[in-house]
Scaffold this active site. Sequence first.
Site, mmCIF file in Angstrom:
data_model
loop_
_atom_site.group_PDB
_atom_site.id
_atom_site.type_symbol
_atom_site.label_atom_id
_atom_site.label_comp_id
_atom_site.label_asym_id
_atom_site.label_seq_id
_atom_site.Cartn_x
_atom_site.Cartn_y
_atom_site.Cartn_z
ATOM 1 N N SER A 170 0.839 -1.199 0.000
ATOM 2 C CA SER A 170 0.000 0.000 0.000
ATOM 3 C C SER A 170 0.887 1.266 0.000
ATOM 4 O O SER A 170 1.698 1.436 -0.913
ATOM 5 C CB SER A 170 -0.950 -0.045 1.195
ATOM 6 O OG SER A 170 -1.917 0.949 1.094
ATOM 7 N N ASP A 382 -8.478 -5.046 -5.956
ATOM 8 C CA ASP A 382 -8.305 -3.890 -5.062
ATOM 9 C C ASP A 382 -8.559 -2.599 -5.835
ATOM 10 O O ASP A 382 -8.172 -2.482 -7.001
ATOM 11 C CB ASP A 382 -6.861 -3.907 -4.539
ATOM 12 C CG ASP A 382 -6.534 -2.685 -3.687
ATOM 13 O OD1 ASP A 382 -7.432 -2.177 -2.994
ATOM 14 O OD2 ASP A 382 -5.367 -2.244 -3.731
ATOM 15 N N HIS A 434 -6.488 -5.878 -1.662
ATOM 16 C CA HIS A 434 -5.361 -5.040 -1.255
ATOM 17 C C HIS A 434 -4.333 -5.825 -0.435
ATOM 18 O O HIS A 434 -3.138 -5.632 -0.596
ATOM 19 C CB HIS A 434 -5.920 -3.893 -0.411
ATOM 20 C CG HIS A 434 -4.997 -2.727 -0.203
ATOM 21 N ND1 HIS A 434 -4.589 -1.910 -1.235
ATOM 22 C CD2 HIS A 434 -4.420 -2.234 0.915
ATOM 23 C CE1 HIS A 434 -3.800 -0.948 -0.745
ATOM 24 N NE2 HIS A 434 -3.677 -1.132 0.553
#
Lengths: 457, 457
Positions: A170, A382, A434
């Site tokens: 991320s 994601d 994610h």
Amino acid sequence: MFSLRVFCSFVFLSLHAVSGMYDPDEVLDLPGMSFKPSYRQWSGYLKASSGKFLHYWFVTSQRDPVKDPVVLWLNGGPGCSSLDGFLSENGPFHVRDNGATLYENEFSWNKIANVLYIESPAGVGYSYSDDQKYQTNDNEVADNNYLALQSFFAKFPNFTHNEFFIFGESYGGIYAPTLSLRVATGGQLKVNFKGFAVGNGISSFALNDQSLIYFGNYHGLFGEQLWKDLNDNCCENGVCNFYNNSKKSCADVVLHAFNIIYNSGLNVYALYLDCAGGVQSQRAMTHLFRNFRKHWETNQIVDSTPSVQGVPPCINSTAQLNWLNRGDVRKALHIPDVLPAWDICSDVVGNQYHTIYETMKDIYVKLLAVGLRALVYNGDTDMACNFLGDQWFVEQLGQKASTQYQPWIYDKQIAGFYQQFGNITFLTVKGAGHMVPQWAPGPSLQMLQRFLSNKPY
Amino acid sequence: MFSLRVFCSFVFLSLHAVSGMYDPDEVLDLPGMSFKPSYRQWSGYLKASSGKFLHYWFVTSQRDPVKDPVVLWLNGGPGCSSLDGFLSENGPFHVRDNGATLYENEFSWNKIANVLYIESPAGVGYSYSDDQKYQTNDNEVADNNYLALQSFFAKFPNFTHNEFFIFGESYGGIYAPTLSLRVATGGQLKVNFKGFAVGNGISSFALNDQSLIYFGNYHGLFGEQLWKDLNDNCCENGVCNFYNNSKKSCADVVLHAFNIIYNSGLNVYALYLDCAGGVQSQRAMTHLFRNFRKHWETNQIVDSTPSVQGVPPCINSTAQLNWLNRGDVRKALHIPDVLPAWDICSDVVGNQYHTIYETMKDIYVKLLAVGLRALVYNGDTDMACNFLGDQWFVEQLGQKASTQYQPWIYDKQIAGFYQQFGNITFLTVKGAGHMVPQWAPGPSLQMLQRFLSNKPY
């Protein structure tokens, strides 16, 4: 009997072969753990810049800690804790829903690597600064992570000879390469640094936002009129700019599109999974979603649901939260009593965070130029950091493709697609969101193994 | 005690209130069924054109069979059996993996409707023709389905007063509207016909193939080079034609793209689900994938894995197959002994099938003009009939949008998106594949309920 004794001796030797470990931090038992681990673990603090202390948790490999690589794992946010990576993604054990007991993770990354989790920057999780000032930025975080690494290898000098890799997820898409550049060129820290990897990372804000519009439309979220409005207002001569278009009409319609993605009740981290708590619990996690926030703060169109402290939208982290905040767990992990409760993400850190880099392109080019191995992987459902933005990012690095874009196989199934560009690979994990190691644990461990051993996926 | 007695009497009355049922076909008990159904069911034959007999299975509503609508369900192929719909998708019970026992389906469509399953055309499942000639086409199938419906309502005259709806899935996207036109305008059959629905249907071959290229690219299946090749070879001035482009260079690259989708080991019916049997078991189901087959037959580039009789790629129908072919089950369903074994799909029917219609557009326009209600719904992870092709199809019907494209909610979660255009709705079911009632049973029952009662989704 004989073979069992040989096996036990082997495990004993493996576990204790690594001398020079930092004894005070060792975690000898943990509340809720009913199994005996086949690895050693330490939890404690690494000193960063003056007065800043980053909490780390280190687990040795279940295979061969002496020879296996050391992998650093960093979660993103900014402001979110790498213990989420440990306890929900790729750590050796996870917390049961009851928040009290632990179970082993069959696909833990420490099956094949020594894994170091650092809560970064100070202010995140159990990391802290003496002055409690938590405003920071990309370069300061990289500097502090670099200092923390020095502190780690000073505590565990024997691991400086192992191959070393840095993983970020991320916003770790910024932490990992910026830290990698310091490790590769810094000079102070002598380690056997081989490469870095980024999972569902933010690599370029422009490409992330630009691709998200295509992702949204071709996953059925927009409909004909919005798609037409986006094209009519943001495109000229077939070239579209959804990211920083100066036309207000474009910015308005992009905001509308982002609102559907971030604020309608979809699980932004995994399109096809439910949103924990249902559509009503949804809120924008504004730290990461920068373009959205930019519009949001100026236009105030978005319904401003009160922010739930530190909880990313649609994610349920109650079990970890309950377990990590137990007094006996804190004690076992050597957390000072004066520190406040652990939270999965810190709004204090997130809201004051200053992003310096628009793109990681230059840094990747430098890292590839010094011969490092790189992997950019994305769970393909994601929307926080969608695969297409990272695919475009890797494609636009100017590296020559050395394989076709092709499927990779895990357990007789297509696990995703990948393409090699010299030392860097772009790879998708099909159906994962994610948090790839959480939602595709088996494929993700295979991916790690292939990357660490420099084999085709 | 009193209320229980009232309830039981009510159930008894409901079950038997419908007089004039066709007794010889009634199914009174079934091997493997350990529960007592709260509905009646019949299985037998409907006469179509000379010598052709279509097998039907009819289940009354568990709510109020006298007042609830009658829904006809048709699976596609062409050549696949509607008993797959019954036993794996929306029927009141399904077959356990052991192939021997049955369990109740909580989200059966007969919770709120009387549902009629017809195996169509002759040659499919337990349907047959005396002459065993199974070459047919769109119009002949519609004619025969229409005759079969007359035969059904002659056996069950009381249901002619109930509201009547026709549902088709997959190639049923052609069966449902062509049959609907005959019911709406035929004159012979007097029923209370209200509307039709198509699930993951083929509505336009051009739009299906054209959209599939975008779907594939934006779901991460192609990579940069193939996308560039597709654009370079198939597009001019920003307009792309991936469907029937006369340039060989375009046809070749489209074939390459289709090969990835149909022939690489992906589950074409549900991108994020495993392929039963693993990647090796994959084969192209050439009946439906017409453009792919066209290329395939002329170019012979595709590896020609021997066709597995009647099994769609990546689908495991062993349980149903084993149960339906038991002697005692055949007897209970009134299947003549002379008929061959049941199979989920018939290559004999599929390979000889002649498609007449390129698009259902004219037929939809006629059906909407006479005031019928229509629903086009798509599980949005299917690639056999991807949602985007059907979305474009509905958008291009020339009906005025009466709502925005917006989410619909099931159990506090976004279940998909929909848009109303007067009497026709386009609706996606998020995360579901080709067989929507199988993979999203709860949302699908809600969708049915809203469609039948003409309420917003």
